[in-house]
Write an enzyme that holds these catalytic residues in place. Structure first.
Site, PDB file in Angstrom:
ATOM      1  N   GLN A 162      43.654   2.871  39.983  1.00 32.45           N
ATOM      2  CA  GLN A 162      44.343   2.586  38.713  1.00 32.45           C
ATOM      3  C   GLN A 162      45.093   1.250  38.773  1.00 32.45           C
ATOM      4  OE1 GLN A 162      44.319   5.518  40.258  1.00 32.45           O
ATOM      5  NE2 GLN A 162      44.414   7.245  38.846  1.00 32.45           N
ATOM      6  N   ASN A 175      54.479  11.748  41.418  1.00 33.01           N
ATOM      7  CA  ASN A 175      53.758  10.615  40.840  1.00 33.01           C
ATOM      8  C   ASN A 175      52.485  10.413  41.679  1.00 33.01           C
ATOM      9  OD1 ASN A 175      53.551   8.455  38.882  1.00 33.01           O
ATOM     10  ND2 ASN A 175      53.955   7.031  40.555  1.00 33.01           N
ATOM     11  N   LYS A 176      51.702   9.446  41.283  1.00 34.04           N
ATOM     12  CA  LYS A 176      50.418   9.161  41.940  1.00 34.04           C
ATOM     13  C   LYS A 176      50.537   9.159  43.458  1.00 34.04           C
ATOM     14  CE  LYS A 176      47.233   8.814  40.481  1.00 34.04           C
ATOM     15  NZ  LYS A 176      46.336  10.005  40.460  1.00 34.04           N
ATOM     16  N   ARG A 187      44.463   8.850  30.749  1.00 34.96           N
ATOM     17  CA  ARG A 187      45.263   9.287  31.892  1.00 34.96           C
ATOM     18  C   ARG A 187      46.639   8.647  31.802  1.00 34.96           C
ATOM     19  NH1 ARG A 187      46.514   4.837  33.136  1.00 34.96           N
ATOM     20  NH2 ARG A 187      47.467   5.703  34.995  1.00 34.96           N
ATOM     21  N   GLY A 188      47.509   9.089  32.715  1.00 33.88           N
ATOM     22  CA  GLY A 188      48.896   8.665  32.620  1.00 33.88           C
ATOM     23  C   GLY A 188      49.640   9.725  31.809  1.00 33.88           C
ATOM     24  N   ALA A 189      50.778  10.200  32.342  1.00 35.39           N
ATOM     25  CA  ALA A 189      51.427  11.376  31.756  1.00 35.39           C
ATOM     26  C   ALA A 189      51.704  11.266  30.241  1.00 35.39           C
ATOM     27  CB  ALA A 189      52.709  11.671  32.531  1.00 35.39           C
ATOM     28  N   ASP A 208      55.049  11.730  36.800  1.00 35.39           N
ATOM     29  CA  ASP A 208      54.330  12.804  36.107  1.00 35.39           C
ATOM     30  C   ASP A 208      55.186  14.041  35.868  1.00 35.39           C
ATOM     31  OD1 ASP A 208      52.097  11.118  37.454  1.00 35.39           O
ATOM     32  OD2 ASP A 208      51.168  12.275  35.840  1.00 35.39           O
ATOM     33  N   ARG A 259      44.570  19.419  33.617  1.00 34.23           N
ATOM     34  CA  ARG A 259      45.239  18.828  34.789  1.00 34.23           C
ATOM     35  C   ARG A 259      46.608  19.500  34.944  1.00 34.23           C
ATOM     36  NH1 ARG A 259      45.157  12.445  35.276  1.00 34.23           N
ATOM     37  NH2 ARG A 259      45.185  12.935  37.489  1.00 34.23           N
TER      38      ARG A 259
HETATM   39  O1  MRU Z   1      45.935  10.269  37.763  1.00 29.38           O
HETATM   40  P1  MRU Z   1      46.624   9.417  36.746  1.00 29.38           P
HETATM   41  O2  MRU Z   1      46.001   8.084  36.580  1.00 29.38           O
HETATM   42  O3  MRU Z   1      46.821  10.138  35.441  1.00 29.38           O
HETATM   43  O4  MRU Z   1      48.072   9.190  37.351  1.00 29.38           O
HETATM   44  C1  MRU Z   1      48.995   8.446  36.616  1.00 29.38           C
HETATM   45  C2  MRU Z   1      50.300   8.270  37.292  1.00 29.38           C
HETATM   46  O5  MRU Z   1      50.541   8.774  38.365  1.00 29.38           O
HETATM   47  C3  MRU Z   1      51.352   7.514  36.530  1.00 29.38           C
HETATM   48  O6  MRU Z   1      52.182   6.808  37.392  1.00 29.38           O
HETATM   49  C4  MRU Z   1      52.207   8.517  35.733  1.00 29.38           C
HETATM   50  O7  MRU Z   1      51.394   9.371  34.984  1.00 29.38           O
HETATM   51  C5  MRU Z   1      53.158   7.838  34.841  1.00 29.38           C
HETATM   52  S1  MRU Z   1      52.380   7.000  33.520  1.00 29.38           S
HETATM   53  C6  MRU Z   1      53.570   6.280  32.571  1.00 29.38           C
END
Ligand code: MRU
Length: 378
Positions: free
Chosen positions: A227, A278-279, A53-55, A268, A98
């Site tokens: 997270q 973002n999250k 996970r994470g963009a 994201d 996603r």
């Molecule tokens: O649902 P996730 O854990 O994939 O969400 C991740 C985030 O929101 C991060 O802040 C974003 O992807 C940036 S990661 C460098």
């Protein structure tokens, strides 16, 4: 978990080169387990279930995943055209895992361009090479597919390598915004576990730490999937940083106390007016930061800038299962049966709450309609 998590790759190709290797992030922090994935469904699930996970990490993973699937497609396809048709199907399938992080489609598009380049002799209108119709591959088709596989592997490796370089540069630009002794708040995990190395929001923090800046980092736990608690707190403490964990509803009181000098978050998708997805919870942190006069910085590689999205209202926000809120982290269900649940995975922070967007090509300041296109052109 005794091993240092930072010594393990977030995403890589396995040694045999036929499966994607990841840390299963759903097991952290209790267990550090590397898993190898190669089937279409298990690759899709890894993204959907947040094993990866994470963009940026999702982008790197998707590129390797499509390459690994291409190896299988090549075994089945009789012609270059057949290979291409199946490649596109698998690409769309991975892309559906996603919706919010643009890096997923960005990486898959890069892979598709390479596939088209490799197969151009067979798939372009009026292409001379390749049989295209015979039931067994012509020597031309077989050679073209072999060459395409090697180009796809190279492209996936480049996406991976570029991500590390990009994060390092974000760190270098972001470092200029930090002073020794700063208290820094972050939300979710935009660290090494969300990228290939350094992270985005954490990259300036890691570089400042290397320089001996004596920082105090505050990590929001980040409901509902934690997270911040499970990942950010683990990786920053593994790096020797002074990290304090807080619940998401505590950042206002922390900012009011004066302990926070800056907020750094990842992202994201960035719309061209500077709205950022973002999250979930990020927009709440940004609103509080504005109220308390704390600069709010968004760290985003240019691959997260989306030229096709004019403003944040056009960003599709992923909705996740209710069980993540009602029971997932509890030994017993904590909400009444049948209760309606609101569980968006992301939110959009309005551009006027964002002090600056730090990319690998420089820092974009408002007005974002001018500075973001300039970043894309650099
Ligand atoms: O649902 P996730 O854990 O994939 O969400 C991740 C985030 O929101 C991060 O802040 C974003 O992807 C940036 S990661 C460098």
């Amino acid at each position: 978990m005794k091993e240092n998590i930072l010594n393990y790759p977030t995403v890589d190709l396995n040694e045999a080169g036929d499966a994607v290797l990841i840390i299963d992030q759903t097991l952290l922090p209790k267990k550090l387990e590397m898993i190898e994935l190669k089937g279409a469904k298990e690759l899709w699930d890894a993204i959907y279930l947040l094993k990866v996970r994470g963009a940026p990490a999702i982008g790197v993973f998707a590129a390797y995943a499509l390459y690994v699937l291409s190896l299988e497609i090549a075994k089945q396809a009789s012609t270059a055209k057949e290979f291409y048709e199946e490649f596109k199907k698998q690409k769309e399938y991975l892309n559906s895992a996603r919706p919010t992080a643009v890096n997923l489609s960005w990486a898959l598009e890069r892979m598709e361009r390479i596939c088209e380049k490799g197969l151009s002799g067979a798939i372009l209108p009026g292409a001379a090479k390749g049989s295209g119709t015979s039931s067994s591959g012509s020597p031309d088709d077989v050679g073209m597919i072999r060459e395409t596989l090697s180009l796809l592997k190279e492209e996936a490796v480049s996406i991976h390598r570029e991500d590390t370089e990009t994060c390092r540069k974000i760190g270098e630009y972001g470092l200029g915004l930090i002073k020794p002794g700063y208290g820094i708040l972050t939300h979710c995990n935009a660290g090494q576990l969300a990228t290939s190395k350094y992270g985005t929001a954490t990259a300036p923090i890691y570089l400042a730490h290397e320089k001996g800046y004596d920082l105090k980092v505050y990590a929001d736990e980040t409901r509902p999937l934690l997270q911040g608690a499970r990942l950010t707190a683990s990786e920053l403490s593994a790096a020797g940083l002074d990290v304090t964990l807080l619940c998401d509803n505590m950042s206002g009181s922390l900012m009011r106390s004066g302990a926070v000098n800056a907020v750094f978050v990842g992202c994201d998708r960035v719309a061209m007016n500077g709205d950022v997805a973002n999250k979930i919870g990020t927009s709440m942190v940004a609103t509080l930061a504005k109220y308390y006069g704390v600069p709010f910085y968004v760290c985003a590689p240019t691959s997260t800038l989306d030229p096709s999205t004019k403003d944040g209202s056009l960003i599709r926000i992923e909705q996740r299962p209710a069980s993540e809120i009602t029971e997932m982290w509890y030994s017993e269900r904590m909400a009444p049966e049948g209760i309606s649940v609101y569980n968006p995975a992301f939110d959009v922070t309005d551009h006027d709450l964002v002090t600056a967007i730090i990319t690998e090509r420089g820092i974009a300041y408002p007005p974002y309609e001018e500075s973001l296109p300039e970043m894309l052109e650099r």
